[in-house]
Design a protein around this motif. Structure first.
Motif, PDB file in Angstrom:
ATOM      1  N   PRO A   1     -24.803  61.814  -0.369  1.00 45.10           N
ATOM      2  CA  PRO A   1     -25.710  61.674   0.765  1.00 45.10           C
ATOM      3  C   PRO A   1     -26.972  60.931   0.372  1.00 45.10           C
ATOM      4  N   SER A   2     -27.509  60.163   1.294  1.00 47.25           N
ATOM      5  CA  SER A   2     -28.709  59.378   1.012  1.00 47.25           C
ATOM      6  C   SER A   2     -29.980  60.050   1.495  1.00 47.25           C
ATOM      7  N   SER A   3     -30.033  60.394   2.781  1.00 50.79           N
ATOM      8  CA  SER A   3     -31.272  60.943   3.322  1.00 50.79           C
ATOM      9  C   SER A   3     -31.595  62.310   2.753  1.00 50.79           C
ATOM     10  N   SER A   4     -30.600  63.025   2.242  1.00 52.46           N
ATOM     11  CA  SER A   4     -30.835  64.369   1.734  1.00 52.46           C
ATOM     12  C   SER A   4     -31.061  64.409   0.232  1.00 52.46           C
TER      13      SER A   4
ATOM     14  N   GLU B   1     -26.197  67.380   8.709  1.00 53.84           N
ATOM     15  CA  GLU B   1     -26.675  66.479   9.759  1.00 53.84           C
ATOM     16  C   GLU B   1     -26.258  65.037   9.475  1.00 53.84           C
ATOM     17  N   GLU B   2     -26.245  64.675   8.204  1.00 57.63           N
ATOM     18  CA  GLU B   2     -25.861  63.315   7.831  1.00 57.63           C
ATOM     19  C   GLU B   2     -24.351  63.135   7.810  1.00 57.63           C
ATOM     20  N   HIS B   3     -23.631  64.209   7.442  1.00 59.11           N
ATOM     21  CA  HIS B   3     -22.164  64.155   7.338  1.00 59.11           C
ATOM     22  C   HIS B   3     -21.575  65.326   8.129  1.00 59.11           C
TER      23      HIS B   3
END
Length: 367
Positions: free
Chosen positions: A53-56, A25-27
């Motif tokens: 990834p940051s949010s994950s 979803e982020e990438h």
């Protein structure tokens, strides 16, 4: 066709699908690839190969670039040669998670299988490959990871650099000295939390712990010299109730529900609020906010374990962290620790807590 690379990520057994979904979803250009329990890989464009990834990341314990599989030490050495490292690398050999925390077979421990592989690699390490001694890494160190699974599967070889604040131990598995007299596994969870967050707890600090029974975390805090106020209607272990430290620190039991304890029932001088309760995070945060609110001018921070009903609850993590920030926390972080089950650990430090860390760092630099 554009060039691609593969990233690997270690996580808790059972969290693989949730991690994959969050990352994609982020990438959107990343594609899940090879996976085993506790270890997933992604096929990514070369230009994104150095991104994490940051949010994950609450579910991702270690991120690195895969160099491929290996079944013998010579293949590992050859993979390291292809890196052309200009500085000495740190060798980390570690085992991927094979069981959910707390579900390990009786007598099972992580470490022995990795130790055998490390010994084999160390014994004949080529002289032309510069290497750091010891396994505890420092920020900025190039690391060669060798990930070990079952006896019949190849190792995964990868590389990364240790970021600021990252766990310096192989596989981000935080070592905690065994304590046979610990009342519960919460002892180990709190020790991991303190190590990961670098929360600057001090002997003589006053802490209120929400959900203290039977006393594993309280035991860890008492051993560190803290005065502990535990809030829980459940029974506490006698060793906790009877504890008296060298500096006179003791445990005070508030045998009731969180909602029944007012600010006036606790010392005005309060340094830490710790929470590990079997309640929805939103309810726990309400009590944390009430007990930690100003004028707690000496408050250093909050350490909280958030229980998850399912992985869909991950979407609420940013909101939970914003609530910690709204309490006056100037530094925050969230992760899934190795001993966490279906839960996350989050922390927040006030300006007083952050100042303590800076004082400690300054002392280490001068030393």
């Amino acid at each position: 066709m554009s060039a691609t690379t593969f990233l690997y990520c270690a996580c808790q057994v059972g969290a693989e699908a949730a991690l994959k979904q969050a990352v994609v979803e982020e990438h959107p250009t990343w594609r899940p690839a090879f996976a085993r329990p506790g270890l997933v890989t992604f096929k990514v464009p070369d230009a994104a190969g150095s991104q994490v990834p940051s949010s994950s990341t609450p579910l991702g314990r270690v991120w690195g670039r895969s160099l491929g599989p290996a079944r013998d030490v010579d293949t590992v050495y050859q993979a390291v040669r292809t890196l052309g490292l200009g500085s000495a690398a740190r060798l980390h050999v570690w085992e991927r998670d094979r069981y959910k925390p707390g579900d390990e077979p009786s007598g099972f421990e992580y470490g022995p299988a990795a130790a055998l592989v490390y010994e084999a690699l160390d014994r004949n390490w080529p002289q032309d490959l510069p290497r750091c001694s010891g396994q505890r890494a420092r920020a900025g160190d190039p690391i060669v990871d060798v990930v070990v699974g079952t006896a019949d599967e190849p190792w995964l070889v990868g590389t990364r650099r240790l970021g600021d604040g990252a766990v310096p131990w192989p596989g981000a598995r935080i070592p905690v000295e065994p304590q046979p007299d610990a009342p519960s596994r919460a002892y180990y969870k709190l020790e991991e939390a303190l190590a990961w967050s670098q929360a600057p707890v001090r002997s003589g600090d006053v802490v209120v712990e929400l959900g203290s029974a039977p006393g594993g975390a309280s035991h860890a805090l008492l051993r560190r010299g803290l005065m502990v106020h535990g809030i829980d209607p459940g029974a506490m272990d006698p060793r906790v109730l009877e504890f008296c430290g060298a500096g006179g620190n003791r445990f005070t039991h508030h045998a009731c529900r969180m909602s029944e304890v007012g600010r006036g029932d606790l010392p005005r001088r309060l340094h830490w609020v710790i929470s590990d309760v079997n309640l929805a995070p939103q309810i726990a945060l309400q009590t944390i906010r009430r007990l930690a609110a100003k004028p707690r001018d000496r408050l250093c921070g909050v350490l909280a374990t958030f229980k998850l009903d399912d992985w869909k609850a991950l979407r609420h993590v940013p909101g939970w962290m914003r609530q910690l920030e709204a309490m006056g926390m100037v530094q925050t972080g969230v992760t899934q620790l190795p001993r966490n089950r279906m839960e996350l650990f989050a922390f927040g430090l006030t300006s007083a807590g952050a100042a303590r860390i800076e004082t400690l760092r300054a002392g280490r630099r001068q030393g």
